[in-house]
Design a protein around this motif. Structure first.
Motif, PDB file in Angstrom:
ATOM      1  N   PHE A  22       5.617  48.240  -5.531  1.00  0.00           N
ATOM      2  CA  PHE A  22       6.927  47.928  -6.556  1.00  0.00           C
ATOM      3  C   PHE A  22       7.420  49.435  -6.591  1.00  0.00           C
ATOM      4  CE2 PHE A  22       8.648  48.439 -10.715  1.00  0.00           C
ATOM      5  CZ  PHE A  22       9.682  47.572 -10.751  1.00  0.00           C
ATOM      6  N   VAL A  23       6.543  50.381  -6.678  1.00  0.00           N
ATOM      7  CA  VAL A  23       7.029  51.748  -7.185  1.00  0.00           C
ATOM      8  C   VAL A  23       7.976  52.343  -5.689  1.00  0.00           C
ATOM      9  CG1 VAL A  23       6.098  54.321  -7.417  1.00  0.00           C
ATOM     10  CG2 VAL A  23       5.342  52.235  -8.608  1.00  0.00           C
ATOM     11  N   LEU A  24       7.182  51.900  -4.394  1.00  0.00           N
ATOM     12  CA  LEU A  24       7.851  52.489  -3.344  1.00  0.00           C
ATOM     13  C   LEU A  24       9.313  51.655  -3.249  1.00  0.00           C
ATOM     14  CD1 LEU A  24       4.986  52.186  -0.746  1.00  0.00           C
ATOM     15  CD2 LEU A  24       6.091  54.193  -1.610  1.00  0.00           C
ATOM     16  N   ALA A  25       9.417  50.520  -3.765  1.00  0.00           N
ATOM     17  CA  ALA A  25      10.632  49.863  -3.569  1.00  0.00           C
ATOM     18  C   ALA A  25      11.774  50.941  -4.409  1.00  0.00           C
ATOM     19  CB  ALA A  25      10.594  48.373  -4.216  1.00  0.00           C
ATOM     20  N   TRP A  26      11.404  51.274  -5.582  1.00  0.00           N
ATOM     21  CA  TRP A  26      12.149  52.066  -6.229  1.00  0.00           C
ATOM     22  C   TRP A  26      12.450  53.294  -5.472  1.00  0.00           C
ATOM     23  CZ3 TRP A  26      15.841  50.662  -9.227  1.00  0.00           C
ATOM     24  CH2 TRP A  26      15.812  49.484 -10.216  1.00  0.00           C
ATOM     25  N   THR A  59      11.878  43.309 -11.902  1.00  0.00           N
ATOM     26  CA  THR A  59      11.603  44.127 -13.024  1.00  0.00           C
ATOM     27  C   THR A  59      11.949  43.153 -14.463  1.00  0.00           C
ATOM     28  OG1 THR A  59      11.963  46.161 -12.220  1.00  0.00           O
ATOM     29  CG2 THR A  59      12.204  46.346 -14.568  1.00  0.00           C
ATOM     30  N   ASP A  60      13.280  42.491 -14.256  1.00  0.00           N
ATOM     31  CA  ASP A  60      13.567  41.782 -15.401  1.00  0.00           C
ATOM     32  C   ASP A  60      12.903  40.611 -15.520  1.00  0.00           C
ATOM     33  OD1 ASP A  60      15.407  40.751 -17.532  1.00  0.00           O
ATOM     34  OD2 ASP A  60      16.059  39.386 -15.905  1.00  0.00           O
ATOM     35  N   ARG A  61      12.417  39.848 -14.567  1.00  0.00           N
ATOM     36  CA  ARG A  61      11.722  38.556 -14.402  1.00  0.00           C
ATOM     37  C   ARG A  61      10.225  38.624 -14.300  1.00  0.00           C
ATOM     38  NH1 ARG A  61      14.600  35.196 -16.652  1.00  0.00           N
ATOM     39  NH2 ARG A  61      13.426  33.611 -15.473  1.00  0.00           N
ATOM     40  N   HIS A  62       9.491  39.712 -14.287  1.00  0.00           N
ATOM     41  CA  HIS A  62       8.301  39.888 -14.174  1.00  0.00           C
ATOM     42  C   HIS A  62       7.158  39.121 -15.244  1.00  0.00           C
ATOM     43  CE1 HIS A  62       7.778  43.142 -16.998  1.00  0.00           C
ATOM     44  NE2 HIS A  62       6.569  42.874 -17.204  1.00  0.00           N
ATOM     45  N   GLU A  63       7.676  39.004 -16.519  1.00  0.00           N
ATOM     46  CA  GLU A  63       7.003  38.284 -17.350  1.00  0.00           C
ATOM     47  C   GLU A  63       6.855  36.830 -17.240  1.00  0.00           C
ATOM     48  OE1 GLU A  63       8.346  39.348 -21.456  1.00  0.00           O
ATOM     49  OE2 GLU A  63       7.857  41.295 -21.078  1.00  0.00           O
ATOM     50  N   GLU A  64       8.078  36.307 -16.885  1.00  0.00           N
ATOM     51  CA  GLU A  64       7.959  34.736 -16.384  1.00  0.00           C
ATOM     52  C   GLU A  64       7.338  34.376 -15.197  1.00  0.00           C
ATOM     53  OE1 GLU A  64      10.673  36.590 -17.109  1.00  0.00           O
ATOM     54  OE2 GLU A  64      11.328  35.944 -19.334  1.00  0.00           O
ATOM     55  N   LEU A  65       7.394  35.522 -14.087  1.00  0.00           N
ATOM     56  CA  LEU A  65       6.783  35.375 -13.006  1.00  0.00           C
ATOM     57  C   LEU A  65       5.161  35.259 -13.286  1.00  0.00           C
ATOM     58  CD1 LEU A  65       8.535  37.927 -10.794  1.00  0.00           C
ATOM     59  CD2 LEU A  65       8.877  35.407 -10.842  1.00  0.00           C
ATOM     60  N   HIS A  66       4.732  36.083 -13.987  1.00  0.00           N
ATOM     61  CA  HIS A  66       3.229  36.078 -14.005  1.00  0.00           C
ATOM     62  C   HIS A  66       2.775  35.167 -15.222  1.00  0.00           C
ATOM     63  CE1 HIS A  66       4.505  39.786 -11.874  1.00  0.00           C
ATOM     64  NE2 HIS A  66       3.983  39.208 -11.054  1.00  0.00           N
ATOM     65  N   CYS A  69      20.877  50.171  -0.065  1.00  0.00           N
ATOM     66  CA  CYS A  69      20.580  50.687  -1.423  1.00  0.00           C
ATOM     67  C   CYS A  69      20.883  49.609  -2.478  1.00  0.00           C
ATOM     68  CB  CYS A  69      21.299  51.851  -1.478  1.00  0.00           C
ATOM     69  SG  CYS A  69      21.243  52.782  -3.260  1.00  0.00           S
ATOM     70  N   LEU A  70      21.782  49.007  -2.243  1.00  0.00           N
ATOM     71  CA  LEU A  70      22.266  48.042  -3.061  1.00  0.00           C
ATOM     72  C   LEU A  70      21.236  46.753  -3.171  1.00  0.00           C
ATOM     73  CD1 LEU A  70      24.377  46.855  -5.310  1.00  0.00           C
ATOM     74  CD2 LEU A  70      25.306  45.884  -3.337  1.00  0.00           C
ATOM     75  N   CYS A  71      20.903  46.282  -1.984  1.00  0.00           N
ATOM     76  CA  CYS A  71      20.005  45.274  -1.905  1.00  0.00           C
ATOM     77  C   CYS A  71      18.693  45.652  -2.630  1.00  0.00           C
ATOM     78  CB  CYS A  71      19.885  44.740  -0.452  1.00  0.00           C
ATOM     79  SG  CYS A  71      21.327  44.052   0.140  1.00  0.00           S
ATOM     80  N   VAL A  72      18.043  46.670  -2.190  1.00  0.00           N
ATOM     81  CA  VAL A  72      16.954  47.059  -2.772  1.00  0.00           C
ATOM     82  C   VAL A  72      16.991  47.378  -4.359  1.00  0.00           C
ATOM     83  CG1 VAL A  72      16.783  49.452  -2.485  1.00  0.00           C
ATOM     84  CG2 VAL A  72      14.527  48.389  -2.392  1.00  0.00           C
ATOM     85  N   MET A  73      18.001  47.725  -4.841  1.00  0.00           N
ATOM     86  CA  MET A  73      18.145  47.755  -6.331  1.00  0.00           C
ATOM     87  C   MET A  73      18.156  46.430  -6.930  1.00  0.00           C
ATOM     88  SD  MET A  73      21.076  49.172  -8.706  1.00  0.00           S
ATOM     89  CE  MET A  73      22.081  48.009  -7.896  1.00  0.00           C
ATOM     90  N   ILE A  74      18.949  45.449  -6.161  1.00  0.00           N
ATOM     91  CA  ILE A  74      19.173  44.377  -6.735  1.00  0.00           C
ATOM     92  C   ILE A  74      17.563  43.586  -6.936  1.00  0.00           C
ATOM     93  CG2 ILE A  74      19.711  41.900  -6.585  1.00  0.00           C
ATOM     94  CD1 ILE A  74      22.273  43.271  -5.285  1.00  0.00           C
ATOM     95  N   ALA A  75      16.778  43.569  -5.795  1.00  0.00           N
ATOM     96  CA  ALA A  75      15.438  42.952  -5.618  1.00  0.00           C
ATOM     97  C   ALA A  75      14.398  43.830  -6.751  1.00  0.00           C
ATOM     98  CB  ALA A  75      14.875  43.334  -4.437  1.00  0.00           C
ATOM     99  N   ALA A  76      14.363  45.157  -6.734  1.00  0.00           N
ATOM    100  CA  ALA A  76      13.662  45.617  -7.832  1.00  0.00           C
ATOM    101  C   ALA A  76      13.842  45.197  -9.191  1.00  0.00           C
ATOM    102  CB  ALA A  76      13.423  47.231  -7.597  1.00  0.00           C
ATOM    103  N   SER A  77      15.368  45.313  -9.369  1.00  0.00           N
ATOM    104  CA  SER A  77      15.882  44.989 -10.980  1.00  0.00           C
ATOM    105  C   SER A  77      15.232  43.581 -11.145  1.00  0.00           C
ATOM    106  CB  SER A  77      17.452  45.193 -10.835  1.00  0.00           C
ATOM    107  OG  SER A  77      17.492  46.535 -10.624  1.00  0.00           O
ATOM    108  N   ILE A  78      15.648  42.596 -10.240  1.00  0.00           N
ATOM    109  CA  ILE A  78      15.406  41.202 -10.640  1.00  0.00           C
ATOM    110  C   ILE A  78      13.580  41.111 -10.789  1.00  0.00           C
ATOM    111  CG2 ILE A  78      14.960  38.824  -9.556  1.00  0.00           C
ATOM    112  CD1 ILE A  78      17.514  39.328  -7.945  1.00  0.00           C
TER     113      ILE A  78
END
Length: 167
Positions: free
Chosen positions: A143-147, A118-125, A107-116
């Motif tokens: 992305f929704v399935l990850a949450w 979410t936070d970095r999507h503007e720079e990524l794209h 649970c912690l790992c998937v939360m970290i992945a989705a949070s990163i």
């Protein structure tokens, strides 16, 4: 008790399936003519996919998302195996604490992945390394399935913590 065990097993397998789909499928960020995830970007017009490599400016963020999603999937599968082993090895009245800890790590790992992501999507794209413009998109179903997998693994981890082996 048998119905409860069946429900818990189905719930855990559903969590693992959600993690596999969200990790593998190419739909974290989608637009009219493209789809991208943490592994590659695909142009729907030309059907050409381009791997996301270290030439991208925000590659470290993508690698963090990749690693934590893979870890989450592995932890979820290991938690299921530990649950099956504990089901036959634990004495009556004991709790599935080890299974719960491993599932909560997932649970912690998937939360970290989705949070990163979410936070970095503007720079990524907004990276110039993409062959087409991907900044005008939206979050995809992976992305929704990850949450959703985050919620499922959290609930599952808490269920294992509360669950006692009964007759």
């Amino acid at each position: 008790m048998l119905i409860l065990l069946a429900f818990i097993i189905v719930f855990h397998i559903t969590s693992a399936a959600l993690l596999f789909i969200s990790t593998i499928d190419n739909a974290w960020w989608v637009g009219d003519n493209f789809s991208t995830d943490v592994w590659r970007m695909c142009d729907r017009n030309t059907s050409i996919c381009m791997a996301i490599t270290d030439q991208f400016r925000e590659y470290q963020s993508i690698q963090a998302v990749q690693a934590t999603m893979i870890l989450s999937t592995i932890f979820c599968c290991v938690a299921f195996l530990v649950f099956i082993l504990q089901l036959f090895r634990l004495k009556q009245g004991e709790r599935f604490v080890l299974t719960s800890i491993i599932q909560l790590l997932s649970c912690l790992c998937v939360m970290i992945a989705a949070s990163i992501y979410t936070d970095r999507h503007e720079e990524l794209h907004k990276s110039m390394e993409y062959s087409i413009e991907v900044s005008e998109g939206q979050y995809g179903y992976s992305f929704v399935l990850a949450w959703i997998a985050f919620a499922f693994t959290l609930i599952s981890g808490v269920m294992y913590l509360v669950l006692r082996k009964r007759k």
